[in-house]
Write an enzyme that holds these catalytic residues in place. Structure first.
Site, PDB file in Angstrom:
ATOM      1  N   PHE A 115      51.423  57.263  40.640  1.00  0.00           N
ATOM      2  CA  PHE A 115      51.282  55.828  40.844  1.00  0.00           C
ATOM      3  C   PHE A 115      51.714  55.499  42.262  1.00  0.00           C
ATOM      4  O   PHE A 115      52.412  56.296  42.910  1.00  0.00           O
ATOM      5  CB  PHE A 115      52.148  55.055  39.835  1.00  0.00           C
ATOM      6  N   GLN A 235      53.356  39.320  43.864  1.00  0.00           N
ATOM      7  CA  GLN A 235      52.530  40.501  44.141  1.00  0.00           C
ATOM      8  C   GLN A 235      51.048  40.273  43.847  1.00  0.00           C
ATOM      9  O   GLN A 235      50.691  39.789  42.771  1.00  0.00           O
ATOM     10  CB  GLN A 235      53.015  41.652  43.258  1.00  0.00           C
ATOM     11  N   HIS A 237      47.852  42.428  43.176  1.00  0.00           N
ATOM     12  CA  HIS A 237      47.432  43.798  42.854  1.00  0.00           C
ATOM     13  C   HIS A 237      46.086  44.033  43.534  1.00  0.00           C
ATOM     14  O   HIS A 237      45.209  43.178  43.480  1.00  0.00           O
ATOM     15  CB  HIS A 237      47.308  43.934  41.330  1.00  0.00           C
ATOM     16  N   LEU A 247      42.593  43.112  35.398  1.00  0.00           N
ATOM     17  CA  LEU A 247      43.151  44.248  36.132  1.00  0.00           C
ATOM     18  C   LEU A 247      42.425  45.565  35.892  1.00  0.00           C
ATOM     19  O   LEU A 247      42.063  45.889  34.767  1.00  0.00           O
ATOM     20  CB  LEU A 247      44.616  44.442  35.740  1.00  0.00           C
ATOM     21  N   GLU A 250      46.241  50.750  38.405  1.00  0.00           N
ATOM     22  CA  GLU A 250      46.490  51.698  39.489  1.00  0.00           C
ATOM     23  C   GLU A 250      46.337  53.139  38.985  1.00  0.00           C
ATOM     24  O   GLU A 250      46.138  54.070  39.755  1.00  0.00           O
ATOM     25  CB  GLU A 250      47.931  51.465  39.959  1.00  0.00           C
ATOM     26  N   ARG A 281      51.459  48.458  46.542  1.00  0.00           N
ATOM     27  CA  ARG A 281      50.410  47.464  46.332  1.00  0.00           C
ATOM     28  C   ARG A 281      50.271  46.458  47.468  1.00  0.00           C
ATOM     29  O   ARG A 281      49.159  46.036  47.785  1.00  0.00           O
ATOM     30  CB  ARG A 281      50.719  46.698  45.052  1.00  0.00           C
ATOM     31  N   HIS A 351      49.288  38.998  40.530  1.00  0.00           N
ATOM     32  CA  HIS A 351      49.619  39.901  39.429  1.00  0.00           C
ATOM     33  C   HIS A 351      51.038  39.785  38.910  1.00  0.00           C
ATOM     34  O   HIS A 351      51.263  39.721  37.708  1.00  0.00           O
ATOM     35  CB  HIS A 351      49.366  41.330  39.923  1.00  0.00           C
ATOM     36  N   ARG A 391      57.075  45.026  44.005  1.00  0.00           N
ATOM     37  CA  ARG A 391      57.357  45.941  42.897  1.00  0.00           C
ATOM     38  C   ARG A 391      56.445  47.152  42.944  1.00  0.00           C
ATOM     39  O   ARG A 391      55.247  47.029  43.195  1.00  0.00           O
ATOM     40  CB  ARG A 391      57.132  45.220  41.561  1.00  0.00           C
TER      41      ARG A 391
HETATM   42  C1  LIG Z   1      46.922  43.441  33.221  1.00  0.00           C
HETATM   43  C2  LIG Z   1      48.313  43.902  33.500  1.00  0.00           C
HETATM   44  C3  LIG Z   1      48.604  45.255  33.499  1.00  0.00           C
HETATM   45  C4  LIG Z   1      49.921  45.677  33.744  1.00  0.00           C
HETATM   46  N1  LIG Z   1      50.194  47.028  33.727  1.00  0.00           N
HETATM   47  C5  LIG Z   1      51.474  47.437  33.946  1.00  0.00           C
HETATM   48  C6  LIG Z   1      51.808  48.811  33.887  1.00  0.00           C
HETATM   49  O1  LIG Z   1      50.966  49.683  33.652  1.00  0.00           O
HETATM   50  N2  LIG Z   1      53.096  49.165  34.118  1.00  0.00           N
HETATM   51  C7  LIG Z   1      54.073  48.246  34.388  1.00  0.00           C
HETATM   52  O2  LIG Z   1      55.208  48.626  34.579  1.00  0.00           O
HETATM   53  N3  LIG Z   1      53.765  46.936  34.409  1.00  0.00           N
HETATM   54  C8  LIG Z   1      52.508  46.507  34.194  1.00  0.00           C
HETATM   55  N4  LIG Z   1      52.219  45.174  34.227  1.00  0.00           N
HETATM   56  C9  LIG Z   1      53.315  44.199  34.317  1.00  0.00           C
HETATM   57  C10 LIG Z   1      53.991  44.063  32.955  1.00  0.00           C
HETATM   58  O3  LIG Z   1      53.061  44.255  31.925  1.00  0.00           O
HETATM   59  C11 LIG Z   1      54.637  42.702  32.758  1.00  0.00           C
HETATM   60  O4  LIG Z   1      55.424  42.398  33.863  1.00  0.00           O
HETATM   61  C12 LIG Z   1      55.537  42.732  31.529  1.00  0.00           C
HETATM   62  O5  LIG Z   1      54.819  43.176  30.415  1.00  0.00           O
HETATM   63  C13 LIG Z   1      56.158  41.388  31.234  1.00  0.00           C
HETATM   64  O6  LIG Z   1      56.891  41.515  30.039  1.00  0.00           O
HETATM   65  P1  LIG Z   1      57.887  40.386  29.539  1.00  0.00           P
HETATM   66  O7  LIG Z   1      58.527  40.886  28.307  1.00  0.00           O
HETATM   67  O8  LIG Z   1      58.729  39.951  30.666  1.00  0.00           O
HETATM   68  O9  LIG Z   1      56.894  39.172  29.217  1.00  0.00           O
HETATM   69  P2  LIG Z   1      55.556  39.027  28.293  1.00  0.00           P
HETATM   70  O10 LIG Z   1      55.124  40.330  27.700  1.00  0.00           O
HETATM   71  O11 LIG Z   1      54.586  38.293  29.142  1.00  0.00           O
HETATM   72  O12 LIG Z   1      56.071  38.144  27.139  1.00  0.00           O
HETATM   73  C14 LIG Z   1      56.442  36.794  27.343  1.00  0.00           C
HETATM   74  C15 LIG Z   1      56.816  36.215  26.009  1.00  0.00           C
HETATM   75  O13 LIG Z   1      57.377  34.945  26.209  1.00  0.00           O
HETATM   76  C16 LIG Z   1      56.839  34.039  25.301  1.00  0.00           C
HETATM   77  N5  LIG Z   1      56.919  32.709  25.896  1.00  0.00           N
HETATM   78  C17 LIG Z   1      56.537  32.299  27.121  1.00  0.00           C
HETATM   79  N6  LIG Z   1      56.803  30.998  27.291  1.00  0.00           N
HETATM   80  C18 LIG Z   1      57.380  30.569  26.142  1.00  0.00           C
HETATM   81  C19 LIG Z   1      57.865  29.327  25.681  1.00  0.00           C
HETATM   82  N7  LIG Z   1      57.808  28.220  26.426  1.00  0.00           N
HETATM   83  N8  LIG Z   1      58.382  29.253  24.434  1.00  0.00           N
HETATM   84  C20 LIG Z   1      58.404  30.347  23.628  1.00  0.00           C
HETATM   85  N9  LIG Z   1      57.948  31.545  24.021  1.00  0.00           N
HETATM   86  C21 LIG Z   1      57.458  31.656  25.255  1.00  0.00           C
HETATM   87  C22 LIG Z   1      55.420  34.526  25.044  1.00  0.00           C
HETATM   88  O14 LIG Z   1      54.990  34.084  23.797  1.00  0.00           O
HETATM   89  C23 LIG Z   1      55.640  36.031  25.064  1.00  0.00           C
HETATM   90  O15 LIG Z   1      56.020  36.473  23.793  1.00  0.00           O
HETATM   91  C24 LIG Z   1      50.919  44.744  33.996  1.00  0.00           C
HETATM   92  C25 LIG Z   1      50.615  43.387  33.992  1.00  0.00           C
HETATM   93  C26 LIG Z   1      49.333  42.970  33.766  1.00  0.00           C
HETATM   94  C27 LIG Z   1      49.037  41.508  33.823  1.00  0.00           C
END
Ligand SMILES: Cc1cc2nc3c(=O)[nH]c(=O)nc-3n(C[C@H](O)[C@H](O)[C@H](O)COP(=O)(O)OP(=O)(O)OC[C@H]3O[C@@H](n4cnc5c(N)ncnc54)[C@H](O)[C@@H]3O)c2cc1C
Length: 576
Positions: A115, A235, A237, A247, A250, A281, A351, A391
């Site tokens: 990566f 960031q 991407h 997306l 990568e 990135r 991203h 990141r």
């Molecule tokens: C397409 C894509 C591919 C990616 N691939 C990678 C990868 O391969 N490797 C890597 O390390 N990272 C990757 N990332 C980044 C990574 O996936 C995210 O940064 C990470 O999953 C975020 O996780 P989280 O638990 O912080 O939030 P999320 O998984 O976004 O969860 C947020 C939660 O908060 C809840 N929520 C939000 N607002 C409220 C509210 N007001 N009230 C109640 N609940 C709320 C939602 O319901 C959800 O359950 C990728 C991102 C994207 C967009």
């Protein structure tokens, strides 16, 4: 309706679920989520999770930590990066033992691939560090953690939109949430509250982020007086599907995919001679935008929405179908392009939020001077800070499982020693008066055009390349849009699944986050990581090796600073 829990976790993505899992070992724990947990955006993570397992190449956590610090252009807090890299290894094995079906090497260990920015021996050559489950790594993490939480009797409040935090001075007392099915307002009284509400890419027009990524946690904490950290670092991407931003991981370049301009040239040879297409990135996004500005995009018209090709045709159908099957499907569905036969048209897409709610390494919300008692944050909405100014790919999933876990463990201890807080009078008053204003007589503006204009100004003026005049324009546009927001009225007042109301709540959050982002960016007069200024092209350590803390009060953003922990590696020029 009032509920009482030791711990309330807002958000059911990877960070929230891991925190809930740990907290629930001793604490009565609820997860409040606006989406069903399995729809959280963690499920979209494709490429993998970084950990120095050393299954295919020699690797060490120190090298992982160093790459993280250098990748973040030295704005990373170095002890936090060390914790990230060291605990990544244990955390990945924990997930494996919980049943996560990782892809495997020939001899049965967890498979790893390359990566961007991940190297052996402090920058010598690329290393295979990303552990993956095909291109569905996030989906597998989410399913695995959700099952474990259910096994641990965590209580889930699904489709509950959190609309406010309840603070008594600097101590948390709970949250306010709107039940989407009924329109009922619920109060959750709790000893500890953790925000894990994910990212906010939706403030930009072209983004890889889902509709729900609206920065609710950081915005409502900012409105409650808590500063947000390093919000200027967002960031882009390099490889989003043309015009859509969806997306293309990568991992495609990790498997050997190559970026090419309109002449078929592998242009990354000129920008990052050692790491080529697997440079970090920020660098690859800038290289693409520079090629476009030179007229070397595929259309060649030098316009900002031109694109380049990501070529995977030489990898062969077997690699494409086995290592990146979902990507192959996306390309066939959205572009009518079969990546085993034709190159994929790509452009940078908004991203990942490097900035967010400031925390220490236990997930406690702190700006370095004040610590908000019982209040925690983890995941993309938080800023520990392990991503600094940029990141590295795979490090977000690591962040979720390392710091989500640590925060959950801290909560489990913390709630043992404190009593249930009293709810301050009028805890739900802020939300009630907001709702009353929305439903007060008279007609008002529609949120749609405000949303659109916000995304356009942020994309055009606070994008990959930045300069003072453009960012000033964004600051003014957002201020005007926030005024217009004050004139909105609800057209649909029905209690059940009121998507009008939900849209307005999310727009308010995005506008607040956009204001903080644009002002923080305008304020930082240097280029560092993803914050790339045409008018200040160099990194300026003497003046700017510091974290931004931005406070939002009465609609105005004010800025102060916090030191960066550079106790392990001295900042050096960042070349690859
Ligand atoms: C397409 C894509 C591919 C990616 N691939 C990678 C990868 O391969 N490797 C890597 O390390 N990272 C990757 N990332 C980044 C990574 O996936 C995210 O940064 C990470 O999953 C975020 O996780 P989280 O638990 O912080 O939030 P999320 O998984 O976004 O969860 C947020 C939660 O908060 C809840 N929520 C939000 N607002 C409220 C509210 N007001 N009230 C109640 N609940 C709320 C939602 O319901 C959800 O359950 C990728 C991102 C994207 C967009």
């Amino acid at each position: 309706m009032v509920h009482e829990f030791d711990a309330v976790i807002v958000g059911a993505g990877g960070a929230g679920l891991y925190a809930a899992l740990e907290a629930s070992k001793t604490a009565k724990t609820a997860v409040v989520s606006k989406l069903y947990p399995s729809r959280s955006h963690t499920g979209a993570a494709q490429g993998g999770i970084g950990a120095a397992l050393g299954n295919l190449d020699e690797d060490k956590p120190e090298w992982h930590a160093f790459d993280t610090v250098k990748g973040g252009d030295y704005l990373v807090d170095q002890n936090a990066a060390m914790i990230l890299a060291e605990e990544a290894v244990r955390s990945v094995y924990n997930l494996e033992h919980m049943g996560l079906p990782f892809s495997r090497t020939e001899d049965g260990t967890i498979a790893q691939r390359r990566f961007g920015g991940h190297t052996r021996n402090l920058g010598e050559a690329p290393v295979r560090r990303s552990c993956y489950a095909a291109d569905r790594t996030g989906h597998m993490i989410l399913q695995t953690l959700y099952q474990q939480c259910i096994k641990n009797d965590v209580e889930f409040y699904d489709e509950f939109q959190t609309v406010d935090v309840i603070l008594d001075g600097n101590k948390v007392a709970g949250i306010i949430a709107l039940e989407l099915k009924t329109g009922q307002v619920h109060v959750f009284r709790a000893k500890a509250v953790l925000f894990a509400t994910g990212g906010f890419g939706r403030m930009f027009k072209v983004t890889s982020n889902a509709l729900a990524n609206t920065g609710d946690g950081p915005a409502l904490l900012a409105r409650a007086g808590i500063p947000l950290m390093d919000m200027e670092f967002f960031q882009f991407h390099p490889t989003g599907i043309l015009d859509m931003g969806i997306l293309i991981t990568e991992g495609v370049r990790g498997e050997g995919g190559i970026l090419r301009n309109r002449d078929g040239e592998r242009f990354m040879e000129r920008y990052a001679p050692t790491l080529l297409d697997l440079a970090p990135r920020d660098m690859v996004s800038r290289a693409i935008m520079t090629e476009i500005a030179r007229g070397k995009g595929i259309r060649g018209d030098k316009k900002i929405d031109d694109y380049v090709y990501l070529d995977a045709t030489h990898l062969g159908r077997e690699v494409v179908e086995s290592k990146i099957p979902d990507i192959a499907d996306f390309c066939r569905t959205y572009l009518n392009v079969d990546p085993a036969e034709k190159p994929m048209p790509v452009q940078p897409t908004a991203h990942y939020a490097m900035g967010g709610i400031p925390t220490d390494v236990h997930g406690r919300v702190t700006d370095g001077t004040t610590t908000w008692e019982g209040l925690y944050a983890a995941g993309e909405c938080a800023c520990v800070s392990v991503h600094g100014a940029n990141r590295l790919g795979t490090n977000s999933l690591v962040d979720l499982i390392v710091f989500g876990r640590r925060a959950g463990q801290h909560i489990a201890q913390y709630v043992k020693d404190v009593s249930m807080p009293q709810l301050p009078d009028g805890a739900d008053e802020r939300f009630r008066s907001f709702y009353d204003r929305l439903t007060s007589p008279g007609s008002g503006a529609h949120p749609g055009p405000i949303y659109q204009e916000m995304q356009e100004t942020m994309m055009t003026n606070v994008g990959v390349y930045r300069q003072a005049g453009k960012m000033q324009q964004a600051v003014e546009d957002i201020a005007r849009l926030r005024n217009q927001f004050g004139e909105l009225r609800l057209e649909d007042e029905s209690p059940s699944f009121n998507s009008d109301l939900l849209g307005i709540l999310e727009l308010q959050n995005l506008l607040d986050i956009s204001a903080v982002t644009a002002v923080s960016a305008l304020n930082r007069t240097e280029s560092r990581g993803a914050h790339s200024r045409e008018d200040f092209p160099d990194r300026d350590d003497p003046n700017w090796l510091k974290h931004t803390l931005a406070e939002l009060r009465d609609g105005q953003v004010s800025i102060r600073y916090k030191d960066v922990d550079v106790s392990i590696w001295k900042p050096k020029p960042r070349t690859y």
